[in-house]
Design a protein around this motif. Structure first.
Motif, PDB file in Angstrom:
ATOM      1  N   ASP A 117       0.832  -1.213   0.000  1.00  0.00           N
ATOM      2  CA  ASP A 117       0.000   0.000   0.000  1.00  0.00           C
ATOM      3  C   ASP A 117       0.863   1.259   0.000  1.00  0.00           C
ATOM      4  O   ASP A 117       0.598   2.205  -0.741  1.00  0.00           O
ATOM      5  CB  ASP A 117      -0.917   0.030   1.224  1.00  0.00           C
ATOM      6  CG  ASP A 117      -2.088  -0.929   1.117  1.00  0.00           C
ATOM      7  OD1 ASP A 117      -2.337  -1.462   0.011  1.00  0.00           O
ATOM      8  OD2 ASP A 117      -2.753  -1.147   2.148  1.00  0.00           O
ATOM      9  N   SER A 123       1.472   4.624  -3.045  1.00  0.00           N
ATOM     10  CA  SER A 123       1.117   5.997  -2.684  1.00  0.00           C
ATOM     11  C   SER A 123       2.107   7.003  -3.273  1.00  0.00           C
ATOM     12  O   SER A 123       3.161   6.625  -3.786  1.00  0.00           O
ATOM     13  CB  SER A 123       1.069   6.139  -1.165  1.00  0.00           C
ATOM     14  OG  SER A 123       2.383   6.208  -0.631  1.00  0.00           O
ATOM     15  N   PRO A 182      -4.965   4.126   6.273  1.00  0.00           N
ATOM     16  CA  PRO A 182      -5.794   5.328   6.112  1.00  0.00           C
ATOM     17  C   PRO A 182      -6.797   5.566   7.245  1.00  0.00           C
ATOM     18  O   PRO A 182      -6.973   6.704   7.690  1.00  0.00           O
ATOM     19  CB  PRO A 182      -6.510   5.091   4.777  1.00  0.00           C
ATOM     20  CG  PRO A 182      -5.582   4.194   4.016  1.00  0.00           C
ATOM     21  CD  PRO A 182      -4.937   3.313   5.053  1.00  0.00           C
ATOM     22  N   GLN A 183      -7.427   4.533   7.731  1.00  0.00           N
ATOM     23  CA  GLN A 183      -8.455   4.712   8.762  1.00  0.00           C
ATOM     24  C   GLN A 183      -7.880   5.119  10.121  1.00  0.00           C
ATOM     25  O   GLN A 183      -8.623   5.515  11.017  1.00  0.00           O
ATOM     26  CB  GLN A 183      -9.335   3.465   8.904  1.00  0.00           C
ATOM     27  CG  GLN A 183      -8.625   2.219   9.376  1.00  0.00           C
ATOM     28  CD  GLN A 183      -8.073   1.351   8.257  1.00  0.00           C
ATOM     29  OE1 GLN A 183      -7.675   1.851   7.203  1.00  0.00           O
ATOM     30  NE2 GLN A 183      -8.043   0.045   8.465  1.00  0.00           N
ATOM     31  N   ARG A 208      -5.157   7.379  10.293  1.00  0.00           N
ATOM     32  CA  ARG A 208      -4.396   8.616  10.118  1.00  0.00           C
ATOM     33  C   ARG A 208      -5.044   9.763  10.891  1.00  0.00           C
ATOM     34  O   ARG A 208      -6.223   9.730  11.208  1.00  0.00           O
ATOM     35  CB  ARG A 208      -4.278   8.954   8.630  1.00  0.00           C
ATOM     36  CG  ARG A 208      -3.418   7.941   7.924  1.00  0.00           C
ATOM     37  CD  ARG A 208      -3.187   8.261   6.489  1.00  0.00           C
ATOM     38  NE  ARG A 208      -2.511   7.124   5.869  1.00  0.00           N
ATOM     39  CZ  ARG A 208      -2.586   6.816   4.605  1.00  0.00           C
ATOM     40  NH1 ARG A 208      -3.280   7.572   3.775  1.00  0.00           N
ATOM     41  NH2 ARG A 208      -1.957   5.748   4.134  1.00  0.00           N
TER      42      ARG A 208
END
Length: 147
Positions: free
Chosen positions: A19, A23, A88-89, A91
């Motif tokens: 992941d 990015s 992401p969840q 951050r």
């Protein structure tokens, strides 16, 4: 909140690294076998590299990969913060900053170094907040071609 990586973290680690390399925080992707080699090295020894799993409320939220080297210029050990990745969840919860504080307090080193891409302005501002400065060296690299 931070613990050394373990064998049972393999799938999480490999997926999180993939992941990260999709990015804009990095300049290019890497082959998956490089990720697997890194994990295997982490399981063999922590002499050259170390990794931590970052957790929030008992759930895996990210990882940090460190490399170690000795520097005459620094007068001792240097820790490279090779990668830090927060899912992401998770951050904007302060986990990255908490890891930086942990790193600064818990390790025997003279310097922490890191790289960031020019486009990663958010990371630049965050690292400045934690006392990092621009290191005015240009880096060069020689990449040995695999046969």
């Amino acid at each position: 909140m931070f613990r050394k990586i373990r064998k049972e973290d393999r799938e999480f680690y490999i997926n999180a690294v993939k992941d990260l390399y999709k990015s804009d925080a990095v300049l290019h992707s890497i082959p998956e076998n490089y990720i697997q080699k890194t994990f295997d090295e982490l399981m063999k020894s922590d002499v050259y590299a170390d990794a931590y799993i970052i957790e929030k409320d008992g759930e895996k939220a990210g990882y940090a990969l460190l490399s170690k080297t000795f520097s005459q210029e620094s007068g001792g050990m240097v820790v490279w913060l090779e990668e830090i990745y927060i899912l992401p969840q998770y951050r904007s919860l302060g986990l990255g900053g908490e890891f930086i504080r942990f790193l600064k307090e818990c390790n025997d080193f003279k310097r922490v170094r890191l790289e960031l891409s020019n486009s990663n302005c958010r990371a630049y501002e965050a690292y400045k907040k934690y006392g990092f400065e621009i290191f005015d060296y240009k880096q060069m690299v020689y990449i040995k071609k695999e046969l």
